[in-house]
Motif scaffolding. Structure first.
Motif, mmCIF file in Angstrom:
data_model
loop_
_atom_site.group_PDB
_atom_site.id
_atom_site.type_symbol
_atom_site.label_atom_id
_atom_site.label_comp_id
_atom_site.label_asym_id
_atom_site.label_seq_id
_atom_site.Cartn_x
_atom_site.Cartn_y
_atom_site.Cartn_z
ATOM 1 N N GLU A 1 -11.446 -53.429 -8.539
ATOM 2 C CA GLU A 1 -10.059 -53.542 -8.993
ATOM 3 C C GLU A 1 -9.096 -52.938 -7.975
ATOM 4 N N GLN A 2 -9.419 -51.769 -7.466
ATOM 5 C CA GLN A 2 -8.582 -51.143 -6.439
ATOM 6 C C GLN A 2 -8.536 -51.995 -5.175
ATOM 7 N N ALA A 3 -9.663 -52.593 -4.808
ATOM 8 C CA ALA A 3 -9.694 -53.457 -3.626
ATOM 9 C C ALA A 3 -8.755 -54.642 -3.784
ATOM 10 N N LEU A 4 -8.702 -55.202 -5.002
ATOM 11 C CA LEU A 4 -7.793 -56.325 -5.258
ATOM 12 C C LEU A 4 -6.335 -55.886 -5.143
ATOM 13 N N TYR A 5 -6.027 -54.704 -5.696
ATOM 14 C CA TYR A 5 -4.648 -54.208 -5.605
ATOM 15 C C TYR A 5 -4.246 -53.961 -4.152
ATOM 16 N N ILE A 6 -5.158 -53.417 -3.362
ATOM 17 C CA ILE A 6 -4.859 -53.153 -1.948
ATOM 18 C C ILE A 6 -4.639 -54.471 -1.198
ATOM 19 N N GLN A 7 -5.473 -55.473 -1.488
ATOM 20 C CA GLN A 7 -5.283 -56.785 -0.870
ATOM 21 C C GLN A 7 -3.932 -57.382 -1.260
ATOM 22 N N LEU A 8 -3.548 -57.210 -2.523
ATOM 23 C CA LEU A 8 -2.261 -57.722 -2.982
ATOM 24 C C LEU A 8 -1.105 -57.029 -2.264
ATOM 25 N N ILE A 9 -1.199 -55.691 -2.132
ATOM 26 C CA ILE A 9 -0.156 -54.937 -1.426
ATOM 27 C C ILE A 9 -0.040 -55.405 0.023
ATOM 28 N N GLN A 10 -1.183 -55.590 0.675
ATOM 29 C CA GLN A 10 -1.168 -56.036 2.066
ATOM 30 C C GLN A 10 -0.595 -57.437 2.200
ATOM 31 N N LYS A 11 -0.901 -58.303 1.242
ATOM 32 C CA LYS A 11 -0.365 -59.664 1.277
ATOM 33 C C LYS A 11 1.143 -59.665 1.061
ATOM 34 N N VAL A 12 1.611 -58.868 0.092
ATOM 35 C CA VAL A 12 3.055 -58.771 -0.166
ATOM 36 C C VAL A 12 3.775 -58.208 1.064
ATOM 37 N N HIS A 13 3.167 -57.188 1.670
ATOM 38 C CA HIS A 13 3.769 -56.593 2.868
ATOM 39 C C HIS A 13 3.842 -57.610 4.010
ATOM 40 N N ALA A 14 2.775 -58.389 4.198
ATOM 41 C CA ALA A 14 2.762 -59.393 5.264
ATOM 42 C C ALA A 14 3.837 -60.451 5.019
ATOM 43 N N HIS A 15 3.970 -60.870 3.751
ATOM 44 C CA HIS A 15 5.007 -61.859 3.418
ATOM 45 C C HIS A 15 6.395 -61.285 3.636
ATOM 46 N N HIS A 16 6.573 -60.027 3.234
ATOM 47 C CA HIS A 16 7.870 -59.370 3.432
ATOM 48 C C HIS A 16 8.189 -59.250 4.921
ATOM 49 N N ALA A 17 7.189 -58.869 5.716
ATOM 50 C CA ALA A 17 7.406 -58.742 7.160
ATOM 51 C C ALA A 17 7.756 -60.085 7.787
ATOM 52 N N GLU A 18 7.097 -61.132 7.305
ATOM 53 C CA GLU A 18 7.382 -62.480 7.825
ATOM 54 C C GLU A 18 8.814 -62.903 7.494
ATOM 55 N N GLN A 19 9.220 -62.659 6.237
ATOM 56 C CA GLN A 19 10.582 -63.016 5.832
ATOM 57 C C GLN A 19 11.616 -62.180 6.578
ATOM 58 N N LEU A 20 11.294 -60.894 6.781
ATOM 59 C CA LEU A 20 12.213 -60.018 7.505
ATOM 60 C C LEU A 20 12.372 -60.479 8.947
ATOM 61 N N GLN A 21 11.262 -60.854 9.566
ATOM 62 C CA GLN A 21 11.312 -61.352 10.941
ATOM 63 C C GLN A 21 12.131 -62.633 11.020
ATOM 64 N N LYS A 22 11.968 -63.489 10.015
ATOM 65 C CA LYS A 22 12.732 -64.732 9.978
ATOM 66 C C LYS A 22 14.228 -64.456 9.861
ATOM 67 N N LEU A 23 14.588 -63.479 9.003
ATOM 68 C CA LEU A 23 15.989 -63.117 8.850
ATOM 69 C C LEU A 23 16.559 -62.517 10.127
ATOM 70 N N VAL A 24 15.754 -61.699 10.802
ATOM 71 C CA VAL A 24 16.200 -61.095 12.069
ATOM 72 C C VAL A 24 16.467 -62.172 13.107
ATOM 73 N N LEU A 25 15.553 -63.145 13.199
ATOM 74 C CA LEU A 25 15.725 -64.234 14.164
ATOM 75 C C LEU A 25 16.938 -65.090 13.815
ATOM 76 N N GLU A 26 17.128 -65.355 12.507
ATOM 77 C CA GLU A 26 18.289 -66.141 12.092
ATOM 78 C C GLU A 26 19.587 -65.406 12.404
ATOM 79 N N LYS A 27 19.590 -64.096 12.176
ATOM 80 C CA LYS A 27 20.777 -63.309 12.483
ATOM 81 C C LYS A 27 21.059 -63.320 13.981
ATOM 82 N N ARG A 28 19.985 -63.199 14.781
ATOM 83 C CA ARG A 28 20.159 -63.226 16.236
ATOM 84 C C ARG A 28 20.686 -64.584 16.693
ATOM 85 N N ASP A 29 20.126 -65.662 16.103
ATOM 86 C CA ASP A 29 20.602 -67.003 16.450
ATOM 87 C C ASP A 29 22.059 -67.181 16.041
ATOM 88 N N HIS A 30 22.392 -66.633 14.865
ATOM 89 C CA HIS A 30 23.766 -66.731 14.389
ATOM 90 C C HIS A 30 24.718 -65.991 15.326
#
Length: 342
Positions: A92-121
């Motif tokens: 159960e803990q392993a699943l929660y850790i995987q979920l946290i890592q997946k959410v963090h990776a998605h957040h980092a991807e979206q943040l990077q996308k926003l940074v690039l869009e802001k730079r392009d803007h």
């Protein structure tokens, strides 16, 4: 989680259960009379309480290290906390850790996308400011050197510069609204000839000044689109064609249709596009060789046209041969137009 994984996580509780049941069974086996049974019952309660307490205490110290590491991560200012996550002690803990890592990776991807869009803007805004300053500066020069010039000449020159400013402002306006596109379109039957004629009329002075011939197929063709956004797309294509077509050249519009789509082909006899630049002309901010050698460009016109066409359910492709011609083709898929927006 499978049932086997669940049982594995409950292995300590199951071990406690087996021990208790073995003890109770043993007490019942050696039980002879009621007095002895009452004593055995007391021993059973004491023994069970002891083992339950032992189970709780051991479980607490077993889990304590994991939760302390989590608390330290929460209290720390470490940014890459997902990398330093403690080792899981259960599935159960392993699943929660995987979920946290997946959410963090998605957040980092979206943040990077926003940074690039802001730079392009920011890059677009800086480029746009420099571009719009040119016709403003040219207008000041025209007024400063107006001595001996006729009113018609001055008005003509100022009108040219105002047209450039208007085009830049329109481009910036549509660029700022492209993310909220879904709130501002209405699909209906649109006359392609009517929109193209309005665009040619808008830039009639440029056609006349450069003596550029224009020809369009006769007849009336309708496509399902938004008239305002489609007009902007065609304006960008016509503007590019005028910009890179030499004096005495021509711009021709051909409309084709088959069972799958309608195609509006805008063909100019301009300077063409280098082969190595052809696949990048729809990239944001890409100006290519022509944009640098013939005249300065923001590199946003075809990018915006492509993005808006895709949002409308259309597409744009381009064919060109350097020094010969450029063909910009707007594709209107028939089946998609019929059902996509219902």
């Amino acid at each position: 989680m499978t049932f086997i994984h669940y049982l594995k996580d409950k292995r300590f509780f199951l071990t406690l259960y087996v021990i208790l049941m073995l003890f109770v069974s043993l007490i019942m086996i050696v039980n002879d009379d009621w007095e002895l049974a009452s004593q055995n019952l007391l021993y059973t309660h004491i023994f069970c309480f002891f083992f339950v307490s032992l189970y709780v205490i051991i479980g607490y110290y077993y889990r304590r290290s994991f939760y302390l590491q989590l608390q330290n991560l929460i209290d720390s200012k470490q940014e890459d906390f997902h990398i330093a996550m403690p080792e899981p002690q259960s599935y159960e803990q392993a699943l929660y850790i995987q979920l946290i890592q997946k959410v963090h990776a998605h957040h980092a991807e979206q943040l990077q996308k926003l940074v690039l869009e802001k730079r392009d803007h920011q890059d677009f805004i800086m480029s746009w400011i420099h571009e719009v300053k040119l016709p403003i500066a040219a207008s000041h020069l025209v007024m400063e050197n107006s001595a001996g010039k006729t009113t018609d000449f001055l008005v003509d020159k100022l009108e040219d510069e105002l047209t450039k400013i208007d085009n830049y402002v329109e481009q910036a306006l549509y660029y700022s609204r492209i993310d909220s596109f879904s709130k501002d379109y209405f699909i209906t039957d649109v006359s392609v000839q009517s929109i193209i004629k309005n665009s040619v009329k808008k830039y009639a002075k440029h056609f006349i000044t450069k003596r550029i011939r224009f020809h369009m197929d006769e007849g009336e063709h309708f496509v399902q689109s938004d008239s305002k956004w489609l007009a902007f797309i065609i304006n960008q294509i016509i503007t590019n064609a005028l910009k890179y077509t030499n004096e005495g050249g021509g711009i021709y519009v051909v409309i084709e249709e088959d069972s799958n789509e309608k195609r509006v082909i805008i063909h100019d006899t301009g300077v063409g596009i280098k082969k190595e630049d052809l696949y990048r002309v729809f990239e944001r901010g890409f100006t290519g060789t022509n944009g640098r050698t013939h005249m300065k460009s923001t590199g946003m016109g075809l990018y915006l046209a492509k993005q808006m066409a895709l949002k409308l359910g259309h597409d744009i492709s381009i064919q060109s041969q350097e020094g010969m011609y450029t063909k910009v083709i707007i594709h209107f898929p028939i089946m998609r137009n019929r059902y996509y927006f219902n």
